[in-house]
Design a protein around this motif. Structure first.
Motif, mmCIF file in Angstrom:
data_model
loop_
_atom_site.group_PDB
_atom_site.id
_atom_site.type_symbol
_atom_site.label_atom_id
_atom_site.label_comp_id
_atom_site.label_asym_id
_atom_site.label_seq_id
_atom_site.Cartn_x
_atom_site.Cartn_y
_atom_site.Cartn_z
ATOM 1 N N PHE A 89 -23.283 -9.224 8.436
ATOM 2 C CA PHE A 89 -22.708 -8.046 9.074
ATOM 3 C C PHE A 89 -21.236 -7.941 8.688
ATOM 4 O O PHE A 89 -20.635 -8.892 8.182
ATOM 5 N N MET A 90 -20.661 -6.763 8.935
ATOM 6 C CA MET A 90 -19.283 -6.461 8.583
ATOM 7 C C MET A 90 -18.427 -6.331 9.827
ATOM 8 O O MET A 90 -18.920 -5.960 10.896
ATOM 9 N N VAL A 91 -17.140 -6.624 9.677
ATOM 10 C CA VAL A 91 -16.157 -6.368 10.729
ATOM 11 C C VAL A 91 -14.969 -5.665 10.089
ATOM 12 O O VAL A 91 -14.458 -6.112 9.053
ATOM 13 N N ILE A 92 -14.531 -4.561 10.701
ATOM 14 C CA ILE A 92 -13.384 -3.815 10.205
ATOM 15 C C ILE A 92 -12.613 -3.294 11.407
ATOM 16 O O ILE A 92 -13.216 -2.851 12.389
ATOM 17 N N GLY A 93 -11.299 -3.402 11.372
ATOM 18 C CA GLY A 93 -10.515 -3.053 12.555
ATOM 19 C C GLY A 93 -9.421 -2.048 12.291
ATOM 20 O O GLY A 93 -8.881 -1.968 11.191
ATOM 21 N N ASP A 94 -9.097 -1.258 13.323
ATOM 22 C CA ASP A 94 -7.956 -0.340 13.305
ATOM 23 C C ASP A 94 -8.018 0.613 12.109
ATOM 24 O O ASP A 94 -7.154 0.609 11.239
ATOM 25 N N THR A 95 -9.014 1.451 12.101
ATOM 26 C CA THR A 95 -9.343 2.241 10.914
ATOM 27 C C THR A 95 -8.763 3.645 10.910
ATOM 28 O O THR A 95 -8.259 4.114 9.892
ATOM 29 N N GLY A 96 -8.836 4.346 12.034
ATOM 30 C CA GLY A 96 -8.919 5.791 12.002
ATOM 31 C C GLY A 96 -7.681 6.627 11.929
ATOM 32 O O GLY A 96 -7.424 7.413 12.841
ATOM 33 N N GLU A 97 -6.883 6.531 10.885
ATOM 34 C CA GLU A 97 -5.807 7.516 10.682
ATOM 35 C C GLU A 97 -6.265 8.669 9.797
ATOM 36 O O GLU A 97 -5.575 9.678 9.688
ATOM 37 N N ALA A 119 -22.352 -3.118 11.276
ATOM 38 C CA ALA A 119 -20.907 -3.344 11.217
ATOM 39 C C ALA A 119 -20.350 -3.274 12.638
ATOM 40 O O ALA A 119 -20.913 -2.610 13.511
ATOM 41 N N VAL A 120 -19.235 -3.971 12.846
ATOM 42 C CA VAL A 120 -18.513 -3.920 14.114
ATOM 43 C C VAL A 120 -17.115 -3.401 13.842
ATOM 44 O O VAL A 120 -16.409 -3.937 12.986
ATOM 45 N N LEU A 121 -16.742 -2.344 14.539
ATOM 46 C CA LEU A 121 -15.417 -1.758 14.393
ATOM 47 C C LEU A 121 -14.558 -2.270 15.544
ATOM 48 O O LEU A 121 -14.827 -1.992 16.705
ATOM 49 N N ALA A 122 -13.525 -3.045 15.202
ATOM 50 C CA ALA A 122 -12.752 -3.778 16.203
ATOM 51 C C ALA A 122 -11.421 -3.088 16.469
ATOM 52 O O ALA A 122 -10.453 -3.301 15.742
ATOM 53 N N SER A 123 -11.381 -2.229 17.490
ATOM 54 C CA SER A 123 -10.136 -1.655 18.002
ATOM 55 C C SER A 123 -9.689 -0.399 17.265
ATOM 56 O O SER A 123 -9.782 -0.304 16.047
ATOM 57 N N ASP A 124 -9.173 0.569 18.031
ATOM 58 C CA ASP A 124 -8.523 1.781 17.521
ATOM 59 C C ASP A 124 -9.365 2.498 16.472
ATOM 60 O O ASP A 124 -9.031 2.554 15.296
ATOM 61 N N VAL A 125 -10.455 3.079 16.950
ATOM 62 C CA VAL A 125 -11.361 3.821 16.066
ATOM 63 C C VAL A 125 -10.686 5.073 15.536
ATOM 64 O O VAL A 125 -10.816 5.409 14.352
ATOM 65 N N TYR A 146 -22.568 4.333 4.758
ATOM 66 C CA TYR A 146 -22.929 2.988 5.214
ATOM 67 C C TYR A 146 -24.251 3.100 5.976
ATOM 68 O O TYR A 146 -24.313 3.669 7.064
ATOM 69 N N GLN A 147 -25.307 2.557 5.386
ATOM 70 C CA GLN A 147 -26.656 2.794 5.881
ATOM 71 C C GLN A 147 -27.095 1.746 6.897
ATOM 72 O O GLN A 147 -28.135 1.088 6.744
ATOM 73 N N ALA A 148 -26.298 1.592 7.931
ATOM 74 C CA ALA A 148 -26.637 0.667 9.017
ATOM 75 C C ALA A 148 -25.838 1.093 10.244
ATOM 76 O O ALA A 148 -24.866 1.843 10.137
ATOM 77 N N PRO A 149 -26.232 0.621 11.422
ATOM 78 C CA PRO A 149 -25.494 1.001 12.635
ATOM 79 C C PRO A 149 -24.066 0.458 12.612
ATOM 80 O O PRO A 149 -23.767 -0.567 11.993
ATOM 81 N N ILE A 150 -23.174 1.148 13.326
ATOM 82 C CA ILE A 150 -21.803 0.687 13.546
ATOM 83 C C ILE A 150 -21.583 0.612 15.053
ATOM 84 O O ILE A 150 -21.693 1.617 15.756
ATOM 85 N N TYR A 151 -21.306 -0.596 15.532
ATOM 86 C CA TYR A 151 -20.931 -0.804 16.927
ATOM 87 C C TYR A 151 -19.402 -0.873 16.991
ATOM 88 O O TYR A 151 -18.747 -1.177 15.995
ATOM 89 N N ALA A 152 -18.843 -0.622 18.158
ATOM 90 C CA ALA A 152 -17.377 -0.565 18.237
ATOM 91 C C ALA A 152 -16.892 -1.031 19.594
ATOM 92 O O ALA A 152 -17.600 -0.931 20.603
ATOM 93 N N ILE A 153 -15.678 -1.565 19.597
ATOM 94 C CA ILE A 153 -14.933 -1.778 20.838
ATOM 95 C C ILE A 153 -13.676 -0.924 20.758
ATOM 96 O O ILE A 153 -13.107 -0.749 19.673
ATOM 97 N N PRO A 154 -13.222 -0.387 21.884
ATOM 98 C CA PRO A 154 -12.058 0.502 21.834
ATOM 99 C C PRO A 154 -10.748 -0.273 21.765
ATOM 100 O O PRO A 154 -10.643 -1.412 22.223
ATOM 101 N N GLY A 155 -9.742 0.377 21.190
ATOM 102 C CA GLY A 155 -8.380 -0.127 21.237
ATOM 103 C C GLY A 155 -7.549 0.717 22.184
ATOM 104 O O GLY A 155 -8.035 1.669 22.806
#
Length: 499
Positions: A89-97, A119-125, A146-155
């Motif tokens: 699985f993937m982890v990527i954080g603080d993405t969304g500018e 994938a897991v999106l860690a903070s600040d989507v 990206y052909q799989a689910p993306i879960y996220a935690i908020p920042g």
């Protein structure tokens, strides 16, 4: 495999520019955020108001969780997947500018993410305030392939509109009912007078955005802003640290419950527990800390991965005869936080030789010397080459340069002065009499207002390969250059035993 920044200057992105194809993924018009814009700062005022008049996010979070449970979400907030014992699985954080640095990560992320289960999106989507209407260009569009689910935690930025956008997109939750007005002349009443609230979203715009990630393989619905995920032999636990980087009592109780049991566990948090050579254990309302839970040998944590700080750091901390990998992974797209300001590491029995970071401190200093030179219109004075920056950081920290140098660099008074002014780390935390705002104030103000839109970007993301016996964690870089898109360089790698 491409050279990394630890191998050559070209691997860091300092060679002749060969910009990648990421711009073809971007919309025609891109809003470039400036955190020096008073209008934007005013929209993002809720964090300051929470620190002045009390933080309401715990109560709001509990209302969101109760709403989801009433709608049928599991009471224990555990997502149970049917993954094999060997998966990735993937982890990527603080993405969304939504600008060049975010989209520059996408080709390498897709390349390195081939075959991963989620994938897991860690903070600040979504920056700046987590608005629902901005998810199209800052979430659905960049990750549509990206052909799989993306879960996220908020920042904290996702909380600037009371988590309305996050809950709508990841949990399919309708807006909360308005709360009763607070009693007059109380701190809560004063806070409510200035509180930024979410605008009514454009439903057609959101529906069109959802079509970009509409494939069945991409779908997932979270039970709430915090959750646990059982995948193969491991449990991944995502927590929501809200506006001020703490946990409310109810979430703390839940975290203790889902942390029990023999399964190896990975924590994903919006507030890293070790960062910039310091320990931030993350307080829980009512007593105790998140790190107390992570360190408890009965809970079997092997790693704690945090976003919020926009670079990569790793601290292998010995705890009761085992090692827990504390990782900062917030380099997924937003402006870069400096690493050259990190002093020589010596914390929790982690030495400078054990510590890893990306970008390397020398590359960070070279990057910001150019930035300050441009901003202050003093390029000839401030600008350091990557070789000069690497050499002066090594001198100030008393370490061997991470990347082998070619010709020896003669360190002049100007080079040393620039390094001191820009806050390059020292062997100890002894403070300089004068330095430009590159650490605390810089993190909060100048750095966000100084995003660059041409390579190298020094972005990063993680891939974790899980087996019953171990987890292989790799940090990949994204510079914005073509070679990093074709073969994403590996900047750090560690194998974590599970038995």
């Amino acid at each position: 495999m491409s050279d990394s920044s630890r191998d050559t200057p070209d691997g860091a992105g300092w060679g002749p520019e060969d910009r990648g194809d990421y711009r073809q993924l971007m919309p025609r018009q891109v809003e470039k955020l400036s955190w020096l814009d008073p209008r934007l700062l005013w929209r993002a005022r809720n964090g300051v108001l929470a620190s002045w008049f009390g933080d309401p996010t715990g109560g709001t979070r509990n209302r969101w969780v109760e709403q989801r449970r009433t709608a049928g979400a599991p009471a224990d907030a555990v997502i149970r997947r049917d993954d094999p014992d060997h998966f990735s699985f993937m982890v990527i954080g603080d993405t969304g500018e939504g600008d060049d640095p975010q989209y520059a990560v996408v080709p390498g992320f897709l390349k390195a993410g081939e075959g991963t289960k989620f994938a897991v999106l860690a903070s600040d989507v979504v920056y700046p305030v987590g608005s629902t209407d901005e998810y199209g260009t800052k979430f659905f569009r960049p990750y549509r392939d990206y052909q799989a689910p993306i879960y996220a935690i908020p920042g904290n930025h996702d909380w600037y509109e009371d988590l309305q956008g996050f809950m709508r997109v990841f949990c399919e939750a309708p807006p909360l009912a308005p709360r009763p007005a607070p009693r007059r002349l109380t701190p809560a009443w004063l806070r409510s007078l200035l509180w930024h609230t979410a605008r009514t979203p454009d439903e057609q715009r959101l529906a069109e955005a959802r079509t970009l990630r509409a494939a069945p393989a991409q779908q997932s619905v979270q039970p709430g802003p915090y959750w646990a995920l059982d995948a193969g032999p491991v449990r991944i636990i995502g927590i929501d640290t809200g506006l001020l980087g703490t946990l409310d009592a109810e979430q703390g109780r839940w975290l203790r419950e889902v942390s029990t049991g023999p399964a190896p566990k990975i924590l994903v948090t919006g507030s890293p527990l070790y960062v910039d050579g310091e320990h931030h254990p993350c307080a829980i309302e009512g007593g105790g800390t998140v790190d107390d839970i992570v360190r408890d040998p009965a809970h079997h944590y092997v790693a704690a991965i945090g976003g919020d700080i926009h670079n990569y750091q790793r601290y292998p901390v010995p705890v009761d005869g085992r090692t827990i990998q504390y990782v900062v992974a917030g380099g997924g797209g937003a402006f870069m936080h400096a690493t050259h300001t990190i002093p020589r590491v010596g914390i929790a029995r982690v030495t400078e030789e054990d510590f890893r970071c990306y970008p390397l401190r020398g590359d960070s200093l070279a990057f910001y010397s150019r930035l300050y030179g441009r901003r202050l219109r003093m390029r000839r004075f401030f600008t350091l080459t990557e070789a000069e920056a690497t050499a002066v950081v090594a001198e100030r920290l008393g370490i061997t340069p991470t990347r082998a140098q070619g010709q020896p660099v003669r360190l002049t008074a100007r080079i040393r002065l620039v390094a001191a002014l820009l806050g390059a780390g020292r062997r100890t935390e002894r403070r300089a009499r004068f330095r430009l705002p590159v650490r605390k104030a810089y993190t909060q103000l100048f750095s966000p207002g100084s995003a660059t839109y041409s390579p190298p970007f020094f972005k990063c993301f993680l891939r974790l390969d899980v087996t019953p016996d171990s987890i292989r964690l790799r940090c990949f870089s994204a510079t914005g250059n073509r070679r990093a898109e074709v073969e994403p360089p590996v900047e750090d790698e560690v194998t974590i035993p599970l038995r």
